[in-house]
Design a protein around this motif. Sequence first.
Motif, PDB file in Angstrom:
ATOM      1  N   UNK A 401       0.831  -1.202   0.000  1.00  0.00           N
ATOM      2  CA  UNK A 401       0.000   0.000   0.000  1.00  0.00           C
ATOM      3  C   UNK A 401       0.869   1.256   0.000  1.00  0.00           C
ATOM      4  N   UNK A 402       1.921   1.263   0.828  1.00  0.00           N
ATOM      5  CA  UNK A 402       2.818   2.434   0.857  1.00  0.00           C
ATOM      6  C   UNK A 402       3.463   2.659  -0.506  1.00  0.00           C
ATOM      7  N   UNK A 406       2.988   5.898  -2.912  1.00  0.00           N
ATOM      8  CA  UNK A 406       4.163   6.686  -3.261  1.00  0.00           C
ATOM      9  C   UNK A 406       4.345   6.792  -4.777  1.00  0.00           C
ATOM     10  N   UNK A 407       4.169   5.705  -5.500  1.00  0.00           N
ATOM     11  CA  UNK A 407       4.469   5.684  -6.929  1.00  0.00           C
ATOM     12  C   UNK A 407       3.314   6.173  -7.803  1.00  0.00           C
ATOM     13  N   UNK A 408       2.070   5.951  -7.364  1.00  0.00           N
ATOM     14  CA  UNK A 408       0.931   6.283  -8.223  1.00  0.00           C
ATOM     15  C   UNK A 408       0.021   7.349  -7.630  1.00  0.00           C
ATOM     16  N   UNK A 477       8.754  -2.621  -3.162  1.00  0.00           N
ATOM     17  CA  UNK A 477       8.916  -1.281  -3.742  1.00  0.00           C
ATOM     18  C   UNK A 477       9.422  -1.288  -5.182  1.00  0.00           C
ATOM     19  N   UNK A 478      10.425  -2.106  -5.478  1.00  0.00           N
ATOM     20  CA  UNK A 478      10.952  -2.142  -6.840  1.00  0.00           C
ATOM     21  C   UNK A 478       9.923  -2.699  -7.816  1.00  0.00           C
ATOM     22  N   UNK A 483       5.789  -1.586 -12.148  1.00  0.00           N
ATOM     23  CA  UNK A 483       4.394  -1.560 -12.558  1.00  0.00           C
ATOM     24  C   UNK A 483       3.911  -0.133 -12.782  1.00  0.00           C
ATOM     25  N   UNK A 484       4.317   0.796 -11.908  1.00  0.00           N
ATOM     26  CA  UNK A 484       3.874   2.176 -12.027  1.00  0.00           C
ATOM     27  C   UNK A 484       4.328   2.787 -13.351  1.00  0.00           C
ATOM     28  N   UNK A 485       5.511   2.419 -13.791  1.00  0.00           N
ATOM     29  CA  UNK A 485       5.995   2.934 -15.084  1.00  0.00           C
ATOM     30  C   UNK A 485       5.081   2.496 -16.222  1.00  0.00           C
TER      31      UNK A 485
END
Length: 489
Positions: A401-402, A406-408, A477-478, A483-485
């Motif tokens: 979730x964090x 943070x990424x999206x 996180x990685x 995925x966010x990219x």
Amino acid sequence: MKRSPDGLAPIVALDRRSSTPLHRQLYDGYREAIVDGRLRPGQRLPSTRSVARELAVSRMPVVLAFEQLVAEGYLESRVGAGSFVSTTLHSPRGATAPSPPSEPARRGRRRVPRESLPRRDEPWHAVGGAFRIAQPALEEFPAAVWTRLIARRARLLPARQMMYGDTMGFLPLREALADHLRTVRSVRCTPEQIMIVSGSQQALALSARALLAPGDAVWVEEPGFGGARAALQLAGARLVPIPVDDHGLDVAAGLARQPAVRAAYVTPSHQYPLGVIMSAARRLQLLAWARRRGAWLLEDDYDSEYRYDHQPIASLQGLDTDQRVIYIATFSKVLFPALRVGYLVIPLDLVARFRRIREAMDNSPAPLYQAVLSDFIHEGHFARHIRRMRELYAERRRALVRAIERELGDGVRIVGDRAGMHVVVMLAAGTDDRALAERAAARGLSVLPLSSCYARPRGAAPGLLLGYGTVRASEIPEAVRRLAALVRG
């Protein structure tokens, strides 16, 4: 890879110094051989005993690997014949595609409804690791304890356990389950009401045969579990998708759409896939409707052990005073999928009917693993394992979730994160979640598109299901960054 002595299949060269579990190495090696075409559709594989003997390992990792390959559609298990490479797979790379059937052959083939069988040609099913859905943290399972219990039971195996067992299942296991269910899930039951089956799919198949006639209408959650839809349709049921809101299955919408149905399939304690909890008011409304209509409620309690903001939600069955609920659960997610042990809690006046149908299908479940599982529960290992895994999954859930936030950020909405082993990331309207899942699979990420959980994909809300059972907190996180990219394009 090297060839086995009989030349039937390649054998994986195992690295015993690797941190990758043996069953995972076997799974990866066989899957690679199938995808590359070294194992052809329809090819027979050696038995798990032969593979274990050739590799000088115990049979358990081989069984786990084969069961996973069967579950994902790479292998087919044929009773009395063994394991074969699935004949439904696409032709391997570089192979010539088969000729299309002639026109007479097309006309003579029985048409199978599009939703009657789960699709296995979707690339996210072939990717392991982050963020594979419905897979537990197998590396955390107390394998040494389990192996010791198996060895003890095998050494002391009495002749009666080498015969057909009780159709309902191993009595000490049913007694242990009855105690557990009454205490932890508020299920009203006795051991005589519990039937051991090979998993939730068999439980649904049995229930459909016992309760439904071909053509009977059944409410199903929309979105919902495709495996349940397939099991019900194979029994001839006519599905009526009913929308799910923040309170669970919308009973009023069901009454408006089609009130005259024979049964309803629900996941009230942790709706699949959205993760919402059916409210108390909605539960009572559903039970009242079932009582008035004489309808049956199929309650699938697939992963209720894992809640992170409070204790597990009590079962719908525990509120039922009219014996209208058939309670279904499995050990696939709380222990390991290859165990293939699930169970039903059946209303007393239906037990004889379920028993007759079970006897016609496969007589009785295999006794050895039932006995081992009974020991695992009675000796406290099961309760300790659940407590450990609840803490582990809570840590992984927080990390996921964090990382998503943070990424999206505000570009997505997270739902269903209070329980279970996955979260749902809701995407912007108009997003093609299937195309996004395909791109993720090509980059080694297994994300399930939410639209694939709809019986009627038109108008489906776009989103991604992210499981965290198989990915360590330090790796999350990685994986989310990758995925966010893709989500940002």
